[in-house]
Scaffold this motif. Structure first.
Motif, PDB file in Angstrom:
ATOM      1  N   ILE A   7      -6.691  42.888 -86.641  1.00 37.17           N
ATOM      2  CA  ILE A   7      -6.220  43.944 -85.749  1.00 37.17           C
ATOM      3  C   ILE A   7      -4.890  44.507 -86.244  1.00 37.17           C
ATOM      4  O   ILE A   7      -4.680  45.723 -86.244  1.00 37.17           O
ATOM      5  N   ARG A   8      -3.971  43.624 -86.665  1.00 35.39           N
ATOM      6  CA  ARG A   8      -2.671  44.075 -87.175  1.00 35.39           C
ATOM      7  C   ARG A   8      -2.849  45.028 -88.352  1.00 35.39           C
ATOM      8  O   ARG A   8      -2.110  46.005 -88.491  1.00 35.39           O
ATOM      9  N   SER A   9      -3.832  44.764 -89.220  1.00 35.90           N
ATOM     10  CA  SER A   9      -4.047  45.623 -90.389  1.00 35.90           C
ATOM     11  C   SER A   9      -4.479  47.034 -89.995  1.00 35.90           C
ATOM     12  O   SER A   9      -4.313  47.974 -90.765  1.00 35.90           O
ATOM     13  N   PHE A  10      -4.999  47.184 -88.792  1.00 31.29           N
ATOM     14  CA  PHE A  10      -5.381  48.501 -88.299  1.00 31.29           C
ATOM     15  C   PHE A  10      -4.292  49.146 -87.457  1.00 31.29           C
ATOM     16  O   PHE A  10      -3.976  50.316 -87.636  1.00 31.29           O
ATOM     17  N   GLY A  12      -1.100  47.585 -86.410  1.00 29.95           N
ATOM     18  CA  GLY A  12       0.274  47.115 -86.562  1.00 29.95           C
ATOM     19  C   GLY A  12       1.094  48.076 -87.395  1.00 29.95           C
ATOM     20  O   GLY A  12       0.573  49.078 -87.922  1.00 29.95           O
ATOM     21  N   PRO A  13       2.378  47.822 -87.542  1.00 30.40           N
ATOM     22  CA  PRO A  13       3.233  48.681 -88.366  1.00 30.40           C
ATOM     23  C   PRO A  13       2.661  48.827 -89.780  1.00 30.40           C
ATOM     24  O   PRO A  13       2.332  47.840 -90.430  1.00 30.40           O
ATOM     25  N   GLY A  14       2.503  50.063 -90.216  1.00 35.22           N
ATOM     26  CA  GLY A  14       1.964  50.335 -91.549  1.00 35.22           C
ATOM     27  C   GLY A  14       0.464  50.178 -91.640  1.00 35.22           C
ATOM     28  O   GLY A  14      -0.120  50.298 -92.722  1.00 35.22           O
ATOM     29  N   GLY A  15      -0.202  49.921 -90.507  1.00 35.28           N
ATOM     30  CA  GLY A  15      -1.648  49.754 -90.488  1.00 35.28           C
ATOM     31  C   GLY A  15      -2.383  51.071 -90.685  1.00 35.28           C
ATOM     32  O   GLY A  15      -1.774  52.155 -90.681  1.00 35.28           O
ATOM     33  N   ASP A  23       2.147  41.137 -82.548  1.00 38.21           N
ATOM     34  CA  ASP A  23       1.211  40.013 -82.411  1.00 38.21           C
ATOM     35  C   ASP A  23       1.074  39.615 -80.948  1.00 38.21           C
ATOM     36  O   ASP A  23      -0.021  39.289 -80.485  1.00 38.21           O
ATOM     37  N   ALA A  24       2.177  39.664 -80.194  1.00 37.47           N
ATOM     38  CA  ALA A  24       2.123  39.311 -78.777  1.00 37.47           C
ATOM     39  C   ALA A  24       1.199  40.256 -78.012  1.00 37.47           C
ATOM     40  O   ALA A  24       0.440  39.824 -77.140  1.00 37.47           O
ATOM     41  N   MET A  25       1.244  41.536 -78.335  1.00 36.25           N
ATOM     42  CA  MET A  25       0.354  42.503 -77.690  1.00 36.25           C
ATOM     43  C   MET A  25      -1.102  42.208 -78.034  1.00 36.25           C
ATOM     44  O   MET A  25      -1.977  42.274 -77.165  1.00 36.25           O
ATOM     45  N   ILE A  26      -1.337  41.917 -79.300  1.00 39.32           N
ATOM     46  CA  ILE A  26      -2.699  41.620 -79.755  1.00 39.32           C
ATOM     47  C   ILE A  26      -3.231  40.382 -79.042  1.00 39.32           C
ATOM     48  O   ILE A  26      -4.363  40.377 -78.538  1.00 39.32           O
ATOM     49  N   ARG A  53      -8.242  47.135 -78.915  1.00 37.56           N
ATOM     50  CA  ARG A  53      -7.405  48.341 -79.070  1.00 37.56           C
ATOM     51  C   ARG A  53      -7.336  49.111 -77.756  1.00 37.56           C
ATOM     52  O   ARG A  53      -6.259  49.500 -77.305  1.00 37.56           O
ATOM     53  N   ASP A  54      -8.479  49.310 -77.121  1.00 42.59           N
ATOM     54  CA  ASP A  54      -8.505  50.067 -75.867  1.00 42.59           C
ATOM     55  C   ASP A  54      -7.719  49.364 -74.769  1.00 42.59           C
ATOM     56  O   ASP A  54      -7.033  50.019 -73.978  1.00 42.59           O
ATOM     57  N   ILE A  55      -7.797  48.054 -74.729  1.00 46.00           N
ATOM     58  CA  ILE A  55      -7.003  47.295 -73.754  1.00 46.00           C
ATOM     59  C   ILE A  55      -5.518  47.491 -74.034  1.00 46.00           C
ATOM     60  O   ILE A  55      -4.726  47.709 -73.113  1.00 46.00           O
ATOM     61  N   MET A  56      -5.120  47.421 -75.311  1.00 47.82           N
ATOM     62  CA  MET A  56      -3.709  47.599 -75.654  1.00 47.82           C
ATOM     63  C   MET A  56      -3.224  49.000 -75.289  1.00 47.82           C
ATOM     64  O   MET A  56      -2.112  49.158 -74.778  1.00 47.82           O
ATOM     65  N   ILE A  57      -4.051  50.001 -75.520  1.00 46.98           N
ATOM     66  CA  ILE A  57      -3.690  51.379 -75.170  1.00 46.98           C
ATOM     67  C   ILE A  57      -3.435  51.485 -73.674  1.00 46.98           C
ATOM     68  O   ILE A  57      -2.417  52.036 -73.245  1.00 46.98           O
ATOM     69  N   GLU A  58      -4.353  50.934 -72.891  1.00 47.82           N
ATOM     70  CA  GLU A  58      -4.218  51.011 -71.437  1.00 47.82           C
ATOM     71  C   GLU A  58      -3.071  50.142 -70.922  1.00 47.82           C
ATOM     72  O   GLU A  58      -2.250  50.587 -70.122  1.00 47.82           O
ATOM     73  N   ARG A  59      -3.009  48.923 -71.395  1.00 52.86           N
ATOM     74  CA  ARG A  59      -2.043  47.945 -70.868  1.00 52.86           C
ATOM     75  C   ARG A  59      -0.601  48.254 -71.263  1.00 52.86           C
ATOM     76  O   ARG A  59       0.323  48.059 -70.472  1.00 52.86           O
TER      77      ARG A  59
END
Length: 65
Positions: A7-10, A12-15, A23-26, A53-59
């Motif tokens: 997920i970070r590779s997509f 995260g910073p520079g993804g 990482d905490a968000m993930i 990803r969708d959960i992170m966007i919403e949350r």
């Protein structure tokens, strides 16, 4: 850890689609995803990644890329 790195590779910073997630968000979003009734884990595939990803966007109020 492999899924977090994926997920970070997509997102995260520079993804590939950087939204500067941490990482905490993930981890938080992954736990929410895995504990949601009816979730069918696909062994960390792209569907799982997009659901997290969708959960992170919403949350966290992230802007989708």
């Amino acid at each position: 850890m492999e899924f977090i790195n994926y997920i970070r590779s997509f997102y995260g910073p520079g993804g590939i689609y950087s939204m500067n997630v941490t990482d905490a968000m993930i981890i938080d979003a992954t736990i929410q995803y895995l504990t949601t009734p009816g979730t069918k884990w696909g062994d960390g595939d792209s569907f799982d990644r997009e659901q997290v990803r969708d959960i992170m966007i919403e949350r966290f109020g992230l802007v989708p890329v």
